[in-house]
Every structure is written in C-alpha cells, then in structure tokens.
Design an enzyme around this catalytic site. Structure first.
Site, PDB file in Angstrom:
ATOM      1  N   CYS A  74       0.818  -1.232   0.125  1.00  0.00           N
ATOM      2  CA  CYS A  74       0.035  -0.033   0.033  1.00  0.00           C
ATOM      3  C   CYS A  74       0.867   1.039   0.158  1.00  0.00           C
ATOM      4  O   CYS A  74       0.698   2.044  -0.768  1.00  0.00           O
ATOM      5  CB  CYS A  74      -1.062  -0.120   1.234  1.00  0.00           C
ATOM      6  SG  CYS A  74      -0.173   0.043   2.858  1.00  0.00           S
ATOM      7  N   HIS A 129      -2.594   0.818   7.088  1.00  0.00           N
ATOM      8  CA  HIS A 129      -2.787   0.638   5.568  1.00  0.00           C
ATOM      9  C   HIS A 129      -3.026   2.198   5.066  1.00  0.00           C
ATOM     10  O   HIS A 129      -3.593   3.040   5.925  1.00  0.00           O
ATOM     11  CB  HIS A 129      -4.220   0.090   5.555  1.00  0.00           C
ATOM     12  CG  HIS A 129      -4.770  -0.177   3.860  1.00  0.00           C
ATOM     13  ND1 HIS A 129      -3.720  -0.914   3.238  1.00  0.00           N
ATOM     14  CD2 HIS A 129      -5.591   0.371   3.191  1.00  0.00           C
ATOM     15  CE1 HIS A 129      -4.476  -0.982   1.800  1.00  0.00           C
ATOM     16  NE2 HIS A 129      -5.396  -0.055   1.739  1.00  0.00           N
ATOM     17  N   HIS A 141      -6.316   1.868  -4.005  1.00  0.00           N
ATOM     18  CA  HIS A 141      -5.338   1.472  -3.078  1.00  0.00           C
ATOM     19  C   HIS A 141      -5.012  -0.001  -3.386  1.00  0.00           C
ATOM     20  O   HIS A 141      -5.111  -0.512  -4.506  1.00  0.00           O
ATOM     21  CB  HIS A 141      -5.581   1.252  -1.631  1.00  0.00           C
ATOM     22  CG  HIS A 141      -6.906   0.431  -1.426  1.00  0.00           C
ATOM     23  ND1 HIS A 141      -7.202  -0.123  -0.121  1.00  0.00           N
ATOM     24  CD2 HIS A 141      -7.966   0.462  -2.235  1.00  0.00           C
ATOM     25  CE1 HIS A 141      -8.140  -0.797  -0.365  1.00  0.00           C
ATOM     26  NE2 HIS A 141      -8.669  -0.306  -1.478  1.00  0.00           N
TER      27      HIS A 141
END
Length: 169
Positions: A74, A129, A141
């Site tokens: 990410c 994240h 993402h």
C-alpha cells in the site's frame, strides 16, 4: 493637429487597456491565489488517481521494494504515484500518516491520503494501511488478492477501520 494626434493616442491606449483587462479576466489571472491553488491541487490529485489506475490489478506484495512497479504494497504504491507529481512521501503508511495536514472525512478531496487500522497488525489505533481518495466515496489502493483496486470508503472493512486523512497536495 496636435489635438487630433492626442485624441488618437487616447483611443488606442484605451482600447489596449480594455483588451488587456478583458484578456486578464477571461484567463482567470485576476482571480484569488487560493482558488488557483485548490484548482491546481485537485487537478494534480486527479492526475495521481489516473496514473494509479493504470496499475489496476498489479499484484500486492507486503514490504514491496519502491524500485519496482511489477508489484506494490500500500505505501510503496502511494509513494510511487505521488513521486511522479513531485510529492516525496515517506516509505511506510504510519510515516505517511504524519505528513501534510489533517483533513476531516467530510472534507476529503481527490488525492488526499486516507489511513486505516486493518489486517493482522491492526489494533484499531495504529495505522496499518494507506489509500488515496479517488472521489465519490471511492479509494484507490492495493491489498491482498485484488492488488491495485478501487474500493468503497463508506462500506465494509474500509468504513469500519478508517482512522484519518491527510492532505499532502
């Protein structure tokens, strides 16, 4: 004779001034710098989203190197796509969550970073994240099986694990 010459010059100067101001107004050059900055940052945000979408489906690998686009995690993904537009982000999602300025969920703009506490390392408080707000309640993402993808910020895992957002543009 001199009066006629002066009158012609006054008309020419007046016309040039009128044309100049009209051009200035039409081009938007006379608008406030704040408006120009927000237009610029939102268009940069859209360019970042457009670039990121070119990698849809690219494989997710935890701890991915920042020197490849064959796979991402990410934060290597956000670091990469933002770097192409002159924004140098730190390597990890936790570090990225400390740059820029805080922005409320209700004031998100395209290109804002959004942060979550999800996955095996999550405790509901620590950032695990990062995604990019893509507009209309969507985030761009990468995670797990889908790789680079677009998800709904306001449902499921992402709604439950949302922590905060930052504006870096």
């Amino acid at each position: 004779m001199k009066k006629q010459q002066w009158f012609k010059q006054a008309i020419v100067i007046g016309m040039c001034t009128t044309i100049g101001f009209s051009t200035l107004i039409a081009s938007g050059a006379g608008t406030a710098p704040v408006a120009a900055a927000s237009v610029s940052s939102s268009s940069t945000g859209q360019k970042i989203i457009n670039l990121g979408k070119k990698y849809m489906g690219t494989r997710y690998v935890f701890g991915a190197s920042t020197s490849t686009t064959r796979y991402f995690d990410c934060s290597s993904f956000t670091k990469y796509i933002f770097s192409k537009y002159g924004v140098n982000l730190p390597r990890t999602s936790a570090a990225q969550s400390k740059v820029g300025k805080a922005v409320s969920k209700s004031n998100l703009r395209v290109g804002d970073l959004v942060f979550f506490s999800s996955g095996s390392r999550a405790n509901g408080k620590n950032v695990t994240h990062v995604a990019v707000y893509a507009g209309n309640g969507k985030i761009l993402h990468t995670y797990g099986k889908p790789g680079v993808t677009v998800s709904n910020l306001n449902s499921g895992t992402w709604k439950k694990t949302y922590l905060k957002a930052r504006r870096v543009l």
